[in-house]
Design a protein around this motif. Sequence first.
Motif, PDB file in Angstrom:
ATOM      1  N   THR A 119     -30.514  11.712  43.273  1.00  0.00           N
ATOM      2  CA  THR A 119     -30.284  10.340  43.740  1.00  0.00           C
ATOM      3  C   THR A 119     -30.706   9.306  42.693  1.00  0.00           C
ATOM      4  O   THR A 119     -30.310   8.154  42.764  1.00  0.00           O
ATOM      5  CB  THR A 119     -31.028  10.038  45.062  1.00  0.00           C
ATOM      6  OG1 THR A 119     -32.426  10.133  44.846  1.00  0.00           O
ATOM      7  CG2 THR A 119     -30.605  10.987  46.160  1.00  0.00           C
ATOM      8  N   LYS A 120     -31.519   9.740  41.716  1.00  0.00           N
ATOM      9  CA  LYS A 120     -31.924   8.818  40.656  1.00  0.00           C
ATOM     10  C   LYS A 120     -30.888   8.721  39.547  1.00  0.00           C
ATOM     11  O   LYS A 120     -30.988   7.855  38.675  1.00  0.00           O
ATOM     12  CB  LYS A 120     -33.251   9.270  40.037  1.00  0.00           C
ATOM     13  CG  LYS A 120     -34.435   9.105  40.948  1.00  0.00           C
ATOM     14  CD  LYS A 120     -35.705   9.347  40.151  1.00  0.00           C
ATOM     15  CE  LYS A 120     -36.924   9.044  40.992  1.00  0.00           C
ATOM     16  NZ  LYS A 120     -38.158   9.386  40.261  1.00  0.00           N
ATOM     17  N   TYR A 121     -29.938   9.627  39.520  1.00  0.00           N
ATOM     18  CA  TYR A 121     -28.990   9.692  38.403  1.00  0.00           C
ATOM     19  C   TYR A 121     -27.537   9.501  38.825  1.00  0.00           C
ATOM     20  O   TYR A 121     -26.705   9.134  38.007  1.00  0.00           O
ATOM     21  CB  TYR A 121     -29.137  11.031  37.663  1.00  0.00           C
ATOM     22  CG  TYR A 121     -30.512  11.206  37.093  1.00  0.00           C
ATOM     23  CD1 TYR A 121     -30.817  10.712  35.822  1.00  0.00           C
ATOM     24  CD2 TYR A 121     -31.522  11.801  37.827  1.00  0.00           C
ATOM     25  CE1 TYR A 121     -32.094  10.827  35.299  1.00  0.00           C
ATOM     26  CE2 TYR A 121     -32.801  11.921  37.314  1.00  0.00           C
ATOM     27  CZ  TYR A 121     -33.084  11.435  36.057  1.00  0.00           C
ATOM     28  OH  TYR A 121     -34.347  11.539  35.548  1.00  0.00           O
ATOM     29  N   LEU A 122     -27.237   9.804  40.084  1.00  0.00           N
ATOM     30  CA  LEU A 122     -25.844   9.721  40.523  1.00  0.00           C
ATOM     31  C   LEU A 122     -25.549   8.327  41.070  1.00  0.00           C
ATOM     32  O   LEU A 122     -26.402   7.715  41.717  1.00  0.00           O
ATOM     33  CB  LEU A 122     -25.568  10.768  41.602  1.00  0.00           C
ATOM     34  CG  LEU A 122     -25.754  12.224  41.166  1.00  0.00           C
ATOM     35  CD1 LEU A 122     -25.436  13.154  42.333  1.00  0.00           C
ATOM     36  CD2 LEU A 122     -24.897  12.555  39.953  1.00  0.00           C
ATOM     37  N   TYR A 123     -24.352   7.869  40.817  1.00  0.00           N
ATOM     38  CA  TYR A 123     -23.907   6.573  41.312  1.00  0.00           C
ATOM     39  C   TYR A 123     -22.941   6.769  42.469  1.00  0.00           C
ATOM     40  O   TYR A 123     -22.095   7.672  42.440  1.00  0.00           O
ATOM     41  CB  TYR A 123     -23.180   5.794  40.211  1.00  0.00           C
ATOM     42  CG  TYR A 123     -24.114   5.219  39.190  1.00  0.00           C
ATOM     43  CD1 TYR A 123     -24.409   3.865  39.181  1.00  0.00           C
ATOM     44  CD2 TYR A 123     -24.722   6.040  38.252  1.00  0.00           C
ATOM     45  CE1 TYR A 123     -25.287   3.339  38.250  1.00  0.00           C
ATOM     46  CE2 TYR A 123     -25.608   5.517  37.314  1.00  0.00           C
ATOM     47  CZ  TYR A 123     -25.883   4.164  37.325  1.00  0.00           C
ATOM     48  OH  TYR A 123     -26.743   3.645  36.407  1.00  0.00           O
ATOM     49  N   ALA A 124     -23.049   5.900  43.465  1.00  0.00           N
ATOM     50  CA  ALA A 124     -22.035   5.836  44.511  1.00  0.00           C
ATOM     51  C   ALA A 124     -20.944   4.912  44.003  1.00  0.00           C
ATOM     52  O   ALA A 124     -21.210   3.753  43.684  1.00  0.00           O
ATOM     53  CB  ALA A 124     -22.640   5.302  45.793  1.00  0.00           C
ATOM     54  N   PHE A 125     -19.724   5.420  43.890  1.00  0.00           N
ATOM     55  CA  PHE A 125     -18.610   4.616  43.399  1.00  0.00           C
ATOM     56  C   PHE A 125     -17.973   3.860  44.555  1.00  0.00           C
ATOM     57  O   PHE A 125     -18.119   4.238  45.711  1.00  0.00           O
ATOM     58  CB  PHE A 125     -17.596   5.517  42.687  1.00  0.00           C
ATOM     59  CG  PHE A 125     -17.899   5.675  41.227  1.00  0.00           C
ATOM     60  CD1 PHE A 125     -19.077   6.311  40.825  1.00  0.00           C
ATOM     61  CD2 PHE A 125     -17.063   5.173  40.266  1.00  0.00           C
ATOM     62  CE1 PHE A 125     -19.391   6.433  39.477  1.00  0.00           C
ATOM     63  CE2 PHE A 125     -17.362   5.291  38.921  1.00  0.00           C
ATOM     64  CZ  PHE A 125     -18.527   5.922  38.518  1.00  0.00           C
ATOM     65  N   PRO A 126     -17.249   2.786  44.231  1.00  0.00           N
ATOM     66  CA  PRO A 126     -16.694   1.949  45.300  1.00  0.00           C
ATOM     67  C   PRO A 126     -15.710   2.695  46.196  1.00  0.00           C
ATOM     68  O   PRO A 126     -15.497   2.285  47.326  1.00  0.00           O
ATOM     69  CB  PRO A 126     -15.989   0.815  44.566  1.00  0.00           C
ATOM     70  CG  PRO A 126     -16.405   0.912  43.153  1.00  0.00           C
ATOM     71  CD  PRO A 126     -16.961   2.258  42.899  1.00  0.00           C
TER      72      PRO A 126
END
Length: 245
Positions: A119-126
């Motif tokens: 969760t510190k490295y992955l991004y939630a994309f739009p």
Amino acid sequence: MIKQYPVDYIAITQGYSDDHKSIDLGWKDNPNVPILSCGSGYVENIYYLNDGGNVLKIKYDDKTSTAFMHLKSDSIIVKVGDRVIRGQNVATMGDTGDATGVHLHLVMYDESGNRINPTKYLYAFPNQTINPEDESIVMRYNTYVEYTVQSGDTLWSIARKYNTTWQQIYENNKEVIGDNPNLIYPGQVLKIPNNVITYTVQPGDTLWSIAKEYNTTWQQIYENNKEVIGDNPNLIYPGQILIIS
Ligand SMILES: [Zn+2]
């Protein structure tokens, strides 16, 4: 490198802890959830574990890696050594091995092979949806930038400009572009996933501390921001906006 969550609907059913150095991702309406590569890289290994079931390991270009576990039998559609890009479908969620139900057990490793909190490295994309209960766990978000097609543009030339792939742009703009990715028209407005990470300097920060946080080197950050920082990489000021990658 900006990496995304490997599922389109982000439901974190078990978070990262000392006892569970990974995260579990669940499903909402249909358990046959496509598993997506988090970033650009290579398929490093495909194997079976008694507890983890069918496992697919991807090594990304920034040397981090992820292992996707409990994958559905015969669902892995890539081979060891294949090149993959962010968002590419590589397998289907399952319950193989020692799993209590269909879910993705996601392990993430740094460049030395140590487990890190995804969760510190992955991004939630739009284009990804976050389960409302998990909004406090998801830490990083990505956004779109809008681009108006100019005459002479192709998806490929736009992708190059924005450090992404034409496939990713097409994927996010199918409704605008239609069936043929080779046909785009001046004036069309496309949504481009923002692939640039920026950081606003806080009091007490050093390039080194920021680099550690983002899993890069201070030299790389300095290189990206020489015009902002100037000649002395030891002097950065709160409020400066730095391009991380
Ligand atoms: Zn798990």
